[in-house]
Design a protein around this motif. Structure first.
Motif, mmCIF file in Angstrom:
data_model
loop_
_atom_site.group_PDB
_atom_site.id
_atom_site.type_symbol
_atom_site.label_atom_id
_atom_site.label_comp_id
_atom_site.label_asym_id
_atom_site.label_seq_id
_atom_site.Cartn_x
_atom_site.Cartn_y
_atom_site.Cartn_z
ATOM 1 N N ILE A 1 0.816 -1.211 0.000
ATOM 2 C CA ILE A 1 0.000 0.000 0.000
ATOM 3 C C ILE A 1 0.856 1.270 0.000
ATOM 4 C CG2 ILE A 1 -1.895 -1.193 1.162
ATOM 5 C CD1 ILE A 1 -1.185 0.408 3.704
ATOM 6 N N LYS A 2 2.117 1.139 0.358
ATOM 7 C CA LYS A 2 3.009 2.307 0.424
ATOM 8 C C LYS A 2 3.069 3.045 -0.904
ATOM 9 C CE LYS A 2 7.702 3.583 1.877
ATOM 10 N NZ LYS A 2 8.966 3.080 2.483
ATOM 11 N N THR A 3 3.035 2.326 -2.004
ATOM 12 C CA THR A 3 3.145 2.955 -3.323
ATOM 13 C C THR A 3 1.827 2.924 -4.088
ATOM 14 O OG1 THR A 3 3.906 0.863 -4.293
ATOM 15 C CG2 THR A 3 5.594 2.413 -3.516
ATOM 16 N N TYR A 4 0.768 2.489 -3.449
ATOM 17 C CA TYR A 4 -0.536 2.373 -4.111
ATOM 18 C C TYR A 4 -1.109 3.775 -4.321
ATOM 19 C CZ TYR A 4 -4.847 -0.169 -5.258
ATOM 20 O OH TYR A 4 -5.933 -0.711 -5.904
ATOM 21 N N PRO A 5 -1.357 4.193 -5.562
ATOM 22 C CA PRO A 5 -1.706 5.590 -5.841
ATOM 23 C C PRO A 5 -3.174 5.941 -5.567
ATOM 24 C CG PRO A 5 -1.541 4.354 -7.893
ATOM 25 C CD PRO A 5 -1.175 3.402 -6.796
ATOM 26 N N CYS B 1 -5.660 10.135 7.783
ATOM 27 C CA CYS B 1 -5.826 8.784 8.318
ATOM 28 C C CYS B 1 -5.176 7.763 7.385
ATOM 29 C CB CYS B 1 -7.311 8.476 8.498
ATOM 30 S SG CYS B 1 -7.651 7.002 9.486
ATOM 31 N N ALA B 2 -5.369 7.951 6.083
ATOM 32 C CA ALA B 2 -4.785 7.031 5.106
ATOM 33 C C ALA B 2 -3.256 7.084 5.137
ATOM 34 C CB ALA B 2 -5.301 7.366 3.706
ATOM 35 N N LEU B 3 -2.704 8.298 5.250
ATOM 36 C CA LEU B 3 -1.251 8.437 5.317
ATOM 37 C C LEU B 3 -0.689 7.756 6.554
ATOM 38 C CD1 LEU B 3 1.395 9.770 4.189
ATOM 39 C CD2 LEU B 3 0.922 11.630 5.809
ATOM 40 N N ARG B 4 -1.289 7.984 7.705
ATOM 41 C CA ARG B 4 -0.805 7.381 8.946
ATOM 42 C C ARG B 4 -0.918 5.852 8.899
ATOM 43 N NH1 ARG B 4 0.180 11.023 13.052
ATOM 44 N NH2 ARG B 4 -0.697 13.120 12.803
ATOM 45 N N PHE B 5 -1.873 5.349 8.134
ATOM 46 C CA PHE B 5 -2.060 3.911 7.973
ATOM 47 C C PHE B 5 -0.964 3.315 7.100
ATOM 48 C CE2 PHE B 5 -4.121 0.181 5.992
ATOM 49 C CZ PHE B 5 -4.617 -0.467 7.113
ATOM 50 N N PHE C 1 -0.581 4.559 3.434
ATOM 51 C CA PHE C 1 -0.721 4.954 2.034
ATOM 52 C C PHE C 1 0.107 6.225 1.818
ATOM 53 C CE2 PHE C 1 -4.593 2.396 2.518
ATOM 54 C CZ PHE C 1 -4.586 1.660 1.342
ATOM 55 N N GLU C 2 1.216 6.091 1.129
ATOM 56 C CA GLU C 2 2.154 7.209 0.995
ATOM 57 C C GLU C 2 2.163 7.842 -0.394
ATOM 58 O OE1 GLU C 2 6.061 6.266 2.346
ATOM 59 O OE2 GLU C 2 5.376 5.334 4.217
ATOM 60 N N ASN C 3 1.347 7.334 -1.299
ATOM 61 C CA ASN C 3 1.299 7.870 -2.664
ATOM 62 C C ASN C 3 -0.050 8.562 -2.860
ATOM 63 O OD1 ASN C 3 1.345 8.396 -5.397
ATOM 64 N ND2 ASN C 3 2.048 6.368 -5.992
ATOM 65 N N LEU C 4 -0.089 9.857 -2.592
ATOM 66 C CA LEU C 4 -1.346 10.616 -2.567
ATOM 67 C C LEU C 4 -1.292 11.811 -3.508
ATOM 68 C CD1 LEU C 4 -1.827 10.832 1.315
ATOM 69 C CD2 LEU C 4 -2.940 9.218 -0.220
ATOM 70 N N THR C 5 -2.401 12.041 -4.203
ATOM 71 C CA THR C 5 -2.581 13.262 -4.983
ATOM 72 C C THR C 5 -3.768 14.015 -4.421
ATOM 73 O OG1 THR C 5 -1.725 12.210 -6.989
ATOM 74 C CG2 THR C 5 -2.995 14.228 -7.276
ATOM 75 N N ILE D 1 3.703 12.784 -2.168
ATOM 76 C CA ILE D 1 2.448 13.526 -2.145
ATOM 77 C C ILE D 1 2.525 14.680 -3.140
ATOM 78 C CG2 ILE D 1 0.781 14.782 -0.715
ATOM 79 C CD1 ILE D 1 2.063 13.421 1.738
ATOM 80 N N LYS D 2 1.488 14.804 -3.947
ATOM 81 C CA LYS D 2 1.393 15.894 -4.928
ATOM 82 C C LYS D 2 0.100 16.653 -4.671
ATOM 83 C CE LYS D 2 1.766 12.574 -7.887
ATOM 84 N NZ LYS D 2 2.427 11.544 -7.073
ATOM 85 N N PHE D 3 0.090 17.941 -5.020
ATOM 86 C CA PHE D 3 -1.144 18.709 -4.837
ATOM 87 C C PHE D 3 -1.389 19.619 -6.037
ATOM 88 C CE2 PHE D 3 2.089 21.565 -3.189
ATOM 89 C CZ PHE D 3 1.650 22.834 -3.563
ATOM 90 N N HIS D 4 -2.676 19.892 -6.269
ATOM 91 C CA HIS D 4 -3.112 20.799 -7.337
ATOM 92 C C HIS D 4 -4.062 21.819 -6.722
ATOM 93 C CE1 HIS D 4 -1.525 18.211 -10.601
ATOM 94 N NE2 HIS D 4 -1.843 17.230 -9.779
ATOM 95 N N THR D 5 -3.827 23.092 -6.979
ATOM 96 C CA THR D 5 -4.639 24.150 -6.369
ATOM 97 C C THR D 5 -5.726 24.660 -7.313
ATOM 98 O OG1 THR D 5 -3.039 25.819 -7.077
ATOM 99 C CG2 THR D 5 -2.782 24.905 -4.851
ATOM 100 N N GLY D 6 -6.107 23.868 -8.280
ATOM 101 C CA GLY D 6 -7.183 24.252 -9.186
ATOM 102 C C GLY D 6 -8.366 23.316 -9.025
ATOM 103 N N TYR D 7 -9.446 23.647 -9.707
ATOM 104 C CA TYR D 7 -10.646 22.811 -9.672
ATOM 105 C C TYR D 7 -10.585 21.776 -10.797
ATOM 106 C CZ TYR D 7 -12.660 26.324 -6.551
ATOM 107 O OH TYR D 7 -12.896 27.175 -5.500
#
Length: 247
Positions: free
Chosen positions: A20-24, A39-43, A45-49, A92-98
């Motif tokens: 799950i560490k790399t599960y996107p 909660c998912a990160l602490r569990f 899951f380290e691959n988050l967008t 972790i990646k983030f997007h500041t648009g809709y």
């Protein structure tokens, strides 16, 4: 297990923890998604967008994973900062648009599961589900019901939310849940009373929500992410999950 996750042992195998560490995962909407993401990160899951064009407002602080220092900043950016403080090695990646019709295909690409916490102010949330189904991506729909939390899971082979109503929105989902619970003789009269009171309010405000449900949702969604990722059986929409703190 490594030190960070050694308290997860027995609940997860080493193989599952590593898998799950790399599960996107895609968090579409960082309001209620902020609680789920942590909660998912602490569990593990380290691959988050993270995607959201909204900024943090004071009214968010009663239930979303932000502080006074986050006011007026983009939710996705501040959530990114918080999560990286928890685990700086996470991807972790983030997007500041809709999300819109022009970028949605590119944004969902290469993800395995999505959390659809988008506002039903347009057709985008339903189109999001449709496109995810076509791309073999399962979608979690979390609902804050105050003293209770509910999650619907849309999979590539399940029904979608439009089977409830062609003009679907959050209110229609709550009505659907209440009707289903009543048909099963489940005592959620308090929820029906809350809904009736909200509908009868003279001033049209956003629906009432509590921090209680936000944190329950973090737990429910994280378990579902784990179950789906490890290919275990889950309830698919029109079935759903609901948990209440009321006895």
């Amino acid at each position: 297990m490594e030190g960070l996750y050694q308290r997860n042992r027995i609940y997860l195998t080493n193989e599952e923890q590593n898998f799950i560490k790399t599960y996107p995962l895609l968090i579409a909407g960082c309001g209620i998604g902020s609680n789920i993401a942590e909660c998912a990160l602490r569990f593990g899951f380290e691959n988050l967008t993270l995607i959201d064009g909204d900024t943090v407002e004071q009214s968010n602080l009663n239930r979303q994973n932000y502080t006074l220092n986050d006011l007026s900043f983009f939710k996705s950016e501040r959530l990114f900062k918080r999560l990286k403080e928890i685990n700086p090695d996470a991807d972790i990646k983030f997007h500041t648009g809709y999300i819109d019709h022009n970028n949605i295909s590119a944004l969902i690409k290469d993800h395995k599961i999505a959390v659809n916490a988008l506002d039903f102010a347009s057709d985008i949330p339903l189109y999001f589900d449709q496109l995810c189904q076509e791309k073999d991506i399962s979608v979690l729909h979390p609902y804050n019901l105050g003293w209770a939390a509910s999650v619907a899971v849309i999979t590539p082979d399940s029904e979608n939310l439009q089977s409830v109503s062609g003009n679907f929105n959050e209110l229609e989902m709550v009505k659907f849940i209440i009707g289903d619970l009543k048909s099963k003789d489940k005592n959620y009269n308090w929820l029906e009373s809350i809904l009736d009171t909200y509908i009868s309010e003279e001033e049209k405000l956003s629906p009432p929500q509590l921090s209680v449900a936000s944190w329950i949702l973090g737990g429910i969604c994280t378990q579902l992410l784990y179950l789906i990722a490890t290919q275990r059986e889950i309830r698919k929409f029109p079935d759903y999950y609901i948990k209440s703190v009321l006895l």
